[in-house]
Scaffold this motif. Structure first.
Motif, short mmCIF file in Angstrom:
data_model
loop_
_atom_site.label_atom_id
_atom_site.label_comp_id
_atom_site.label_asym_id
_atom_site.label_seq_id
_atom_site.Cartn_x
_atom_site.Cartn_y
_atom_site.Cartn_z
N UNK A 250 0.84 -1.20 0.00
CA UNK A 250 0.00 0.00 0.00
C UNK A 250 0.87 1.25 0.00
N UNK A 251 0.24 2.40 -0.25
CA UNK A 251 0.97 3.63 -0.51
C UNK A 251 0.68 4.69 0.56
N UNK A 263 6.47 9.09 -1.75
CA UNK A 263 5.81 7.86 -1.32
C UNK A 263 6.68 7.19 -0.26
N UNK A 264 6.12 7.00 0.96
CA UNK A 264 6.91 6.55 2.10
C UNK A 264 6.30 5.33 2.78
N UNK A 270 3.75 1.22 6.83
CA UNK A 270 2.31 1.16 6.60
C UNK A 270 1.96 0.54 5.26
N UNK A 271 2.88 -0.26 4.70
CA UNK A 271 2.66 -0.78 3.36
C UNK A 271 2.38 -2.27 3.32
N UNK A 317 6.49 7.31 11.55
CA UNK A 317 6.39 5.88 11.25
C UNK A 317 5.19 5.27 11.99
N UNK A 318 4.86 4.04 11.61
CA UNK A 318 3.75 3.30 12.19
C UNK A 318 4.21 1.91 12.61
N UNK A 319 3.52 1.33 13.58
CA UNK A 319 3.71 -0.06 13.97
C UNK A 319 2.38 -0.77 13.87
N UNK A 320 2.39 -2.00 13.33
CA UNK A 320 1.14 -2.74 13.20
C UNK A 320 0.75 -3.27 14.57
#
Length: 550
Positions: A250-251, A263-264, A270-271, A317-320
């Protein structure tokens, strides 16, 4: 209660017992908008078509239902000029010309359409005039109006799925991408050519300019893109965009503040899944579920997988968090529309997801599989955790459908949020919330002056009883759908919102004090509160099902 409310039409997308082509599988979205400005949310449903000819020569059309304010809807499609047939996919809402009336963009397989709202009386099709007419057929899916350069005019992002041509698409069973668990099924999206996403800049004067190259939206190349969710994930005051992508990473487009994006998705976490595997992303949503002031992300995926709950790490940034939060307990659902919403008004964001398989053929081959699936509701119990309350929140959630689109809004203005759901080859569902109005709330409609008229991109922070919540005004999201543009905040037993802080896209910051609970409030940029409407009388809960607090 969809049919009881007058939402009786059947909406189509391909065959009912088999799907020979991927075009028949995505279904349709739904959009909420107050097109006539009477204070009640109206609803627009998309329909697809069938590959074979219609026996009566009259293919189905999209439908606009006007909310009568008494729990009933009336079909006003013909008079509103929205009775268009074809492979309709999704819709998003935004006042692109800042004339005070919400306009409608509708995505299609073929050529998408822009409708200008003519003062609540009818819609005028202005696609070519606006510079949005597709030069060649495209398969557009999700969309969102977004003022990415903060010039006060709404721009338009369009996700494109597959470069689909029936004559060049293999038949079910023809190749490795045309089988599922050993049975022949429709082909794709793997093995097919992906689409390229688009961004159009609003030039003013009712015209848009294609900037997908200059903005670098095209940098990722061909992707199987579906839903679009806008959010300012790093809180720098500039809107970013998240796109759920099927069978590929995902983008996440980070706004560089100069008219372009980077695009990160992979770098930001988060991809893909935690183990690095690509997923079949369908729907997406953003919301501050843990109350830290930063927007988190939710994404639904294919069957035998779990959704993603990307928790914002507040550093870009993100963590699932899906397993830690308790959302990773089901793998038998194929998820589509998704949303964060406070269904019980306890000032914590809950999660709802609607589901349905893509292969009707599975039920005859695998008794344990179900084409029609129930809905899922997860209650936020605090400490960044959720509890599955699907079985305790009303029998409507247990009803099985091949559902796709989902929009959230308080259609009866009684102070709690209701669910509008599209179902494949069936009438839509309207799940009225009969539990949340036991607690207090406040609803905000933002009207921009220097900012875009809808206040899309505005960030609002509400403090009550020492508890802080935040939300953003956004267009699009869920799965090819549009929820109520008003921001809804649950207030538990608190009788007022102590402070409401609004960060407008223009850069203006406003603070409001001591607003009473249980009101629908209109705020005009730079002028403060200009409207204050109490909640409607609470109806007697019907004997039929709804969404109730557990």
């Amino acid at each position: 209660m969809g049919t009881n409310a007058g939402l009786t039409d059947k909406f189509y997308c391909g065959g009912e017992t088999r799907k020979d082509y991927i075009l028949e599988t995505l279904g349709n979205g739904v959009a909420l908008l107050d097109f006539d400005q009477d204070g009640d949310q109206d609803v627009f449903f998309l329909t697809g078509s069938r590959l074979e000819r219609w026996a009566d020569g009259n293919p189905p059309t999209n439908r606009l239902y006007r909310n009568e304010g008494n729990g009933k809807f009336v079909d006003v499609t013909q008079g509103a000029g929205l009775n268009r047939s074809g492979w309709g996919q999704g819709a998003c809402v935004g006042d692109y010309d800042n004339d005070g009336w919400d306009d409608l963009f509708v995505t299609y397989f073929g050529s998408s359409v822009l409708y200008r709202n003519r003062e609540g009386r009818r819609f005028e099709e202005v696609t070519e005039k606006a510079g949005l007419l597709a030069r060649s057929p495209r398969w557009a899916t999700g969309c969102a109006f977004v003022d990415y350069d903060r010039d006060g005019r709404l721009d338009l992002f369009i996700a494109n799925y597959v470069d689909f041509q029936i004559a060049e698409t293999p038949k079910p069973g023809d190749g490795k991408y045309c089988q599922w668990r050993g049975i022949p099924v429709m082909c794709g999206p793997r093995g097919l050519k992906g689409g390229v996403n688009q961004l159009f800049h609003n030039e003013g004067g009712g015209r848009f300019r294609d900037v997908y190259l200059a903005s670098r939206i095209s940098d990722p190349g061909e992707r199987y893109s579906l839903s679009v969710t806008t959010l300012d994930y790093d809180r720098d005051g500039w809107p970013d965009m998240y796109v759920a992508v099927d069978s590929q990473p995902s983008l996440l487009f980070h706004n560089l503040k100069d008219g372009s994006f980077q695009e990160t998705g992979l770098a930001a976490g988060a991809a893909v899944r935690e183990d690095g595997r690509e997923q079949a992303g369908m729907g997406s949503a953003a919301g501050d579920f843990d109350g830290d002031g930063y927007q988190d992300l939710l994404k639904t995926n294919f069957i035998s997988d779990v959704p993603n709950l990307y928790r914002n790490n507040r550093d870009g940034t993100f963590s699932d968090w899906v397993y830690s939060a308790g959302l990773g307990i089901h793998k038998k659902y194929l998820g589509w529309g998704a949303a964060f919403f406070d269904y019980d008004n306890d000032a914590l964001l809950d999660v709802v997801m609607v589901n349905g398989h893509v292969y009707p053929e599975v039920e005859s081959k695998f008794p344990e599989e179900s084409y029609k699936q129930s809905r899922l509701l997860f209650r936020n119990v605090g400490n960044a955790r959720f509890a599955d309350v699907s079985l305790q929140a009303g029998s409507a959630l247990a009803e099985r459908h091949a559902s796709r689109g989902l929009a959230i809004g308080d259609f009866d203005n009684d102070g709690d949020l209701d669910l509008f759901i599209t179902n494949m080859n069936a009438a839509p569902s309207l799940l009225r919330n009969d539990g949340g109005n036991a607690s207090n709330f406040i609803s905000l409609r933002l009207v921009g002056t220097r900012s875009n008229r809808n206040g899309i991109g505005a960030v609002v922070k509400v403090t009550a009883g020492g508890h802080v919540q935040s939300a953003e005004v956004r267009s699009g999201s869920s799965f090819m759908s549009q929820s109520d543009l008003r921001l809804h905040f649950g207030l538990r037993r608190w009788t007022q919102a102590d402070t409401i802080e609004i960060a407008w896209p223009s850069g203006l910051a406003e603070t409001l004090h001591n607003l009473p609970a249980n009101h629908f409030v209109t705020v005009i940029e730079g002028q403060g509160v200009t409207g204050n409407r109490p909640r409607a009388a609470q109806p007697v809960p019907p004997a039929s099902s709804g969404v109730a607090s557990p």
